[in-house]
Write a protein that holds these residues in place. Structure first.
Motif, PDB file in Angstrom:
ATOM      1  N   ASN A   1       0.822  -1.583  -0.724  1.00 45.93           N
ATOM      2  CA  ASN A   1       0.320  -0.156  -0.235  1.00 45.93           C
ATOM      3  C   ASN A   1       0.812   1.189  -0.266  1.00 45.93           C
ATOM      4  O   ASN A   1       1.498   1.688   0.847  1.00 45.93           O
TER       5      ASN A   1
ATOM      6  N   VAL B   1       1.247   5.562  -0.411  1.00 45.03           N
ATOM      7  CA  VAL B   1       0.451   7.017  -0.343  1.00 45.03           C
ATOM      8  C   VAL B   1       1.346   8.051  -0.881  1.00 45.03           C
ATOM      9  O   VAL B   1       2.554   7.380  -0.809  1.00 45.03           O
TER      10      VAL B   1
ATOM     11  N   GLU C   1      -7.625   5.670  -4.388  1.00 45.66           N
ATOM     12  CA  GLU C   1      -6.970   3.966  -4.816  1.00 45.66           C
ATOM     13  C   GLU C   1      -6.908   3.824  -5.995  1.00 45.66           C
ATOM     14  O   GLU C   1      -8.574   3.211  -6.311  1.00 45.66           O
TER      15      GLU C   1
ATOM     16  N   THR D   1      -2.275   5.468  -3.257  1.00 38.72           N
ATOM     17  CA  THR D   1      -3.660   6.374  -2.420  1.00 38.72           C
ATOM     18  C   THR D   1      -3.217   7.644  -3.170  1.00 38.72           C
ATOM     19  O   THR D   1      -2.028   8.006  -2.710  1.00 38.72           O
TER      20      THR D   1
ATOM     21  N   GLN E   1      -5.082   7.293   6.413  1.00 34.66           N
ATOM     22  CA  GLN E   1      -4.244   6.710   5.556  1.00 34.66           C
ATOM     23  C   GLN E   1      -3.228   6.546   5.448  1.00 34.66           C
ATOM     24  O   GLN E   1      -2.606   5.769   5.091  1.00 34.66           O
TER      25      GLN E   1
ATOM     26  N   SER F   1      -1.270   3.120   5.069  1.00 30.96           N
ATOM     27  CA  SER F   1       0.065   2.505   4.930  1.00 30.96           C
ATOM     28  C   SER F   1       1.583   2.065   5.190  1.00 30.96           C
ATOM     29  O   SER F   1       2.019   1.908   5.508  1.00 30.96           O
TER      30      SER F   1
END
Length: 446
Positions: A3, A5, A41, A54, A78, A82
């Motif tokens: 993930n 960001v 996303e 993201t 967020q 991450s």
């Protein structure tokens, strides 16, 4: 899944980088500060490296502004979720005081941070890229999100950091499949409560909400599983009359909402029940019908209505007079603030989606057709009877029918409306636009 960001102050090119990584223009890009508000996303890849990226709004530090505080809270959440952070700064300007504040905040989170000096293709920006060393995240990557310069180095850096610090837990991979999901766009004028409804549907504050009109800028997709069905809800920007749009950027917001209608299966027209149904509401509904999407009418803020029955009757009268083809649409009474009618949105959408996809057997359809013609034959045109021979459904999504007859041009539109009404009455196409095309049957002896 990894993930990632994208973080930075406003207007450093975060959305442009997001679109570059996603390989498609998803986020709205503009030089106007504050274009991005809600995060977006997308699952993508660079070569063999798969990850979720993201796009976040820009960090701002006017803590007296309620909307900015809400946006910053969303950014904080967020970042916590991450695994890796890409921090961007504008290499054409150099390091600013806001960049320093953001870097100090990120250091406290003890996350992996890769620093990009964006817009490095501009003249005299190379020296400014090297200023990034002062933020304490190592060697900054000279980058151009517009042209894709530096993408190879970004890939190598992500690969090194993930091999060193991150392993994929396959048990936690997302099994949601968009291909099998029911796509539902929440549309309407500004400030009718669309984002509040989305948050209630999800059970958490996914979208930024505010009493200010036009808080939502972009059309955002959110996946959710309810019962045995997958849903993709699309929260859209409010659509004002064309004559009231003053800024060029708002055209992009409205364009994003119109594209969402084209790509959705069902459009939920969210109406402010404290206001009367007006021309803009009807214009949006007509657009949905013309695009062939199923339509559900949602009377939101129903908890604020005192004379509920009178308000509902007035709404039905206005709907019947101005948009008779949607008189049989499903009408929901909801309150995003209290959660009233939330389950109804899921249940009704599931039923309407099935009707939108239905394919009728030709034999059953023509048995019905014979009975309808016997009850009410077509009118005479120039003293001659129009012969309607048989009917066939040629497609669904929306249900489309072809009627073969001897004089397609002569059949009055009122009789076509009658046939649509009878189709709804017999087969239950509530909230689904129907299309009937007339075709002249070829004479086999000519």
């Amino acid at each position: 899944m990894l993930n990632i960001v994208i973080v930075g102050r406003p207007n450093v090119g975060k959305s442009t980088l997001f679109n570059r990584l996603a390989k498609k223009n998803i986020s709205i890009v503009s030089e106007v500060i504050g274009t991005t508000r809600d995060y977006r996303e997308f699952e993508t890849s660079i070569a063999d490296l798969k990850f979720k990226v993201t796009d976040l709004a820009g960090f701002e530090f006017n803590f007296k502004d309620e909307l900015i505080n809400s946006i910053n809270d969303m950014i904080y959440g967020q970042i916590e979720k991450s695994n890796l952070i890409i921090m961007m700064f504008d290499a054409s300007v150099g390091i600013t005081s806001d960049d320093i504040l953001i870097s100090k905040f990120l250091k406290k989170k003890k996350k992996i941070v890769i620093l990009l000096g964006n817009k490095s293709e501009k003249i005299n920006s190379k020296y400014n890229v090297s200023e990034g060393w002062s933020l304490g995240f190592g060697d900054p990557i000279p980058f151009s999100a517009v042209h894709g310069n530096g993408i190879d180095e970004l890939y190598e850096r992500i690969k090194i950091e993930t091999n060193r610090n991150f392993t994929v837990d396959k048990n936690k991979e997302n099994n949601f499949t968009q291909k099998s999901s029911i796509k539902i766009a929440l549309i309407g004028k500004p400030n009718t409560g669309k984002s509040t409804l989305v948050n209630k549907l999800l059970g958490y504050d996914r979208m930024i909400t505010s009493s200010l009109s036009g808080t939502t800028h972009d059309a955002i997709d959110i996946n959710i599983v309810w019962g045995n069905n997958n849903f993709t809800f699309i929260d859209t920007a409010g659509m004002r009359k064309k004559s009231k749009i003053q800024e060029g950027l708002e055209y992009k917001f409205v364009g994003s909402s119109l594209r969402a209608i084209k790509l959705t299966n069902i459009a939920v027209l969210v109406l402010d029940s404290t206001e009367k149904l007006n021309k803009q509401d009807l214009s949006i509904a007509r657009w949905v019908i013309e695009e062939g999407r199923a339509l559900i009418l949602c009377l939101n803020k129903w908890d604020l209505i005192n004379e509920k029955q009178k308000t509902f009757n007035d709404f039905l009268m206005r709907l019947k007079r101005s948009l008779p083809e949607m008189e049989h649409s499903k009408i929901l009474k909801t309150s995003g603030r209290l959660g009233l009618g939330i389950n109804d949105i899921f249940e009704v959408s599931t039923r309407v989606f099935k009707q939108w996809n239905i394919r009728l057997q030709t034999s059953a359809l023509n048995n019905w057709f014979v009975r309808v013609l016997q009850e009410h034959p077509p009118p005479l045109v120039n003293g001659r009877r129009i012969k309607l021979q048989y009917i066939s459904q040629v497609k669904s999504r929306p249900p489309t029918f072809v009627i073969f007859c001897n004089n397609p041009d002569g059949l009055p539109s009122s009789y076509s409306r009658y046939l649509k009404s009878k189709l709804r009455e017999n087969f239950g196409f509530d909230g689904v636009p129907l299309r009937i095309n007339l075709r002249k049957k070829k004479n086999p002896y000519v």
